[in-house]
Design a protein around this motif. Sequence first.
Motif, PDB file in Angstrom:
ATOM      1  N   GLN A 176       0.840  -1.181   0.000  1.00 36.62           N
ATOM      2  CA  GLN A 176       0.000   0.000   0.000  1.00 36.62           C
ATOM      3  C   GLN A 176       0.887   1.246   0.000  1.00 36.62           C
ATOM      4  O   GLN A 176       2.092   1.155   0.222  1.00 36.62           O
ATOM      5  N   THR A 177       0.287   2.384  -0.205  1.00 37.40           N
ATOM      6  CA  THR A 177       1.058   3.624  -0.128  1.00 37.40           C
ATOM      7  C   THR A 177       1.586   3.801   1.288  1.00 37.40           C
ATOM      8  O   THR A 177       0.972   3.364   2.250  1.00 37.40           O
ATOM      9  N   GLY A 178       2.719   4.421   1.412  1.00 38.41           N
ATOM     10  CA  GLY A 178       3.331   4.616   2.720  1.00 38.41           C
ATOM     11  C   GLY A 178       4.170   3.435   3.160  1.00 38.41           C
ATOM     12  O   GLY A 178       4.622   3.388   4.289  1.00 38.41           O
ATOM     13  N   GLY A 179       4.356   2.459   2.295  1.00 37.63           N
ATOM     14  CA  GLY A 179       5.197   1.316   2.618  1.00 37.63           C
ATOM     15  C   GLY A 179       4.547   0.233   3.444  1.00 37.63           C
ATOM     16  O   GLY A 179       5.205  -0.704   3.867  1.00 37.63           O
ATOM     17  N   ARG A 180       3.264   0.340   3.682  1.00 37.81           N
ATOM     18  CA  ARG A 180       2.570  -0.680   4.461  1.00 37.81           C
ATOM     19  C   ARG A 180       2.124  -1.820   3.560  1.00 37.81           C
ATOM     20  O   ARG A 180       1.838  -1.625   2.389  1.00 37.81           O
ATOM     21  N   SER A 181       2.077  -2.990   4.133  1.00 34.83           N
ATOM     22  CA  SER A 181       1.572  -4.159   3.413  1.00 34.83           C
ATOM     23  C   SER A 181       0.257  -4.587   4.027  1.00 34.83           C
ATOM     24  O   SER A 181       0.163  -4.771   5.245  1.00 34.83           O
ATOM     25  N   GLN A 182      -0.740  -4.725   3.198  1.00 34.88           N
ATOM     26  CA  GLN A 182      -2.075  -5.119   3.636  1.00 34.88           C
ATOM     27  C   GLN A 182      -2.218  -6.633   3.486  1.00 34.88           C
ATOM     28  O   GLN A 182      -2.098  -7.168   2.394  1.00 34.88           O
ATOM     29  N   PRO A 183      -2.485  -7.354   4.603  1.00 33.29           N
ATOM     30  CA  PRO A 183      -2.727  -8.790   4.477  1.00 33.29           C
ATOM     31  C   PRO A 183      -4.046  -9.035   3.744  1.00 33.29           C
ATOM     32  O   PRO A 183      -5.038  -8.361   4.018  1.00 33.29           O
ATOM     33  N   GLN A 184      -4.031  -9.977   2.825  1.00 39.17           N
ATOM     34  CA  GLN A 184      -5.199 -10.294   2.009  1.00 39.17           C
ATOM     35  C   GLN A 184      -5.516 -11.788   2.145  1.00 39.17           C
ATOM     36  O   GLN A 184      -4.952 -12.601   1.422  1.00 39.17           O
ATOM     37  N   PRO A 185      -6.405 -12.164   3.075  1.00 38.32           N
ATOM     38  CA  PRO A 185      -6.773 -13.579   3.180  1.00 38.32           C
ATOM     39  C   PRO A 185      -7.639 -14.003   1.994  1.00 38.32           C
ATOM     40  O   PRO A 185      -8.496 -13.252   1.550  1.00 38.32           O
ATOM     41  N   ASP A 186      -7.393 -15.186   1.486  1.00 42.63           N
ATOM     42  CA  ASP A 186      -8.156 -15.737   0.364  1.00 42.63           C
ATOM     43  C   ASP A 186      -8.908 -16.968   0.865  1.00 42.63           C
ATOM     44  O   ASP A 186      -8.333 -18.052   0.982  1.00 42.63           O
ATOM     45  N   LEU A 187     -10.196 -16.789   1.178  1.00 39.50           N
ATOM     46  CA  LEU A 187     -10.995 -17.884   1.722  1.00 39.50           C
ATOM     47  C   LEU A 187     -11.184 -19.034   0.751  1.00 39.50           C
ATOM     48  O   LEU A 187     -11.453 -20.148   1.164  1.00 39.50           O
ATOM     49  N   SER A 188     -11.020 -18.776  -0.533  1.00 39.11           N
ATOM     50  CA  SER A 188     -11.233 -19.844  -1.506  1.00 39.11           C
ATOM     51  C   SER A 188     -10.145 -20.906  -1.448  1.00 39.11           C
ATOM     52  O   SER A 188     -10.361 -22.034  -1.882  1.00 39.11           O
ATOM     53  N   ILE A 189      -8.980 -20.581  -0.892  1.00 33.56           N
ATOM     54  CA  ILE A 189      -7.920 -21.588  -0.768  1.00 33.56           C
ATOM     55  C   ILE A 189      -7.540 -21.887   0.684  1.00 33.56           C
ATOM     56  O   ILE A 189      -6.753 -22.778   0.954  1.00 33.56           O
ATOM     57  N   CYS A 190      -8.130 -21.157   1.620  1.00 38.32           N
ATOM     58  CA  CYS A 190      -7.846 -21.370   3.042  1.00 38.32           C
ATOM     59  C   CYS A 190      -8.471 -22.687   3.496  1.00 38.32           C
ATOM     60  O   CYS A 190      -9.640 -22.946   3.243  1.00 38.32           O
ATOM     61  N   THR A 191      -7.689 -23.510   4.183  1.00 43.35           N
ATOM     62  CA  THR A 191      -8.197 -24.780   4.711  1.00 43.35           C
ATOM     63  C   THR A 191      -8.792 -24.625   6.101  1.00 43.35           C
ATOM     64  O   THR A 191      -9.470 -25.516   6.591  1.00 43.35           O
ATOM     65  N   GLY A 192      -8.505 -23.504   6.755  1.00 43.95           N
ATOM     66  CA  GLY A 192      -8.975 -23.301   8.119  1.00 43.95           C
ATOM     67  C   GLY A 192      -8.128 -24.028   9.148  1.00 43.95           C
ATOM     68  O   GLY A 192      -8.598 -24.323  10.240  1.00 43.95           O
ATOM     69  N   CYS A 193      -6.879 -24.306   8.831  1.00 41.21           N
ATOM     70  CA  CYS A 193      -6.015 -25.049   9.752  1.00 41.21           C
ATOM     71  C   CYS A 193      -5.671 -24.254  10.998  1.00 41.21           C
ATOM     72  O   CYS A 193      -5.386 -24.813  12.049  1.00 41.21           O
ATOM     73  N   GLY A 194      -5.666 -22.920  10.912  1.00 41.33           N
ATOM     74  CA  GLY A 194      -5.415 -22.074  12.069  1.00 41.33           C
ATOM     75  C   GLY A 194      -3.959 -21.797  12.377  1.00 41.33           C
ATOM     76  O   GLY A 194      -3.653 -21.185  13.400  1.00 41.33           O
ATOM     77  N   ALA A 195      -3.042 -22.202  11.513  1.00 35.75           N
ATOM     78  CA  ALA A 195      -1.617 -21.969  11.770  1.00 35.75           C
ATOM     79  C   ALA A 195      -1.310 -20.485  11.917  1.00 35.75           C
ATOM     80  O   ALA A 195      -0.425 -20.096  12.677  1.00 35.75           O
TER      81      ALA A 195
END
Length: 181
Positions: A130-149
């Motif tokens: 993102q602007t300002g050097g920040r990184s935005q985490p983007q979870p993708d539920l379509s490939i998430c297994t829900g393992c919780g790691a």
Amino acid sequence: MDISIDRVQFLRGDVNSRHRGIHPPWSIGDSSFLELCNRCDECIKACQPAIIINGSGGFPVIDFTRGHCTFCGDCVKVCQPKALEFPDDLSTPPWLLEIEIEQSCLSLNGVVCRSCGDICEERAIRFQLQTGGRSQPQPDLSICTGCGACVAVCPSKSITITPISNDHAVSTKVREEMLNP
């Protein structure tokens, strides 16, 4: 989304809470699970990562702060009352969970941290600059297994996982709707 609450939540006046306990993988749906589960603790004993604990009313729930689910199926194999059961279609996900990343996330606050993305074998959490050097985490539920790691490894405890559905049929339908809007 299933918005049912348990008796303890009702008696506490917590009728709006989205966070209920997450039943072990392959549970048969909230109401059926609560009817069939006899709270014998066999699934807790069988869980090698030791993430299944006693929750509200003594029913087994997942505690991702202790580790992640390996989907070994040992909890299902020891469940005599069949509150946990493998579906006929083995491609059916064991559960459907939603990941929420709170504003306390280090990465959202300009601190370089990608612990959740690094630990995720499925690469379901990616980072977008993102602007300002920040990184935005983007979870993708379509490939998430829900393992919780991602939960246990987060240094700021900013990741919350909540159930969308523990019911196999509903999980499959919701996942298909997410993938094919």
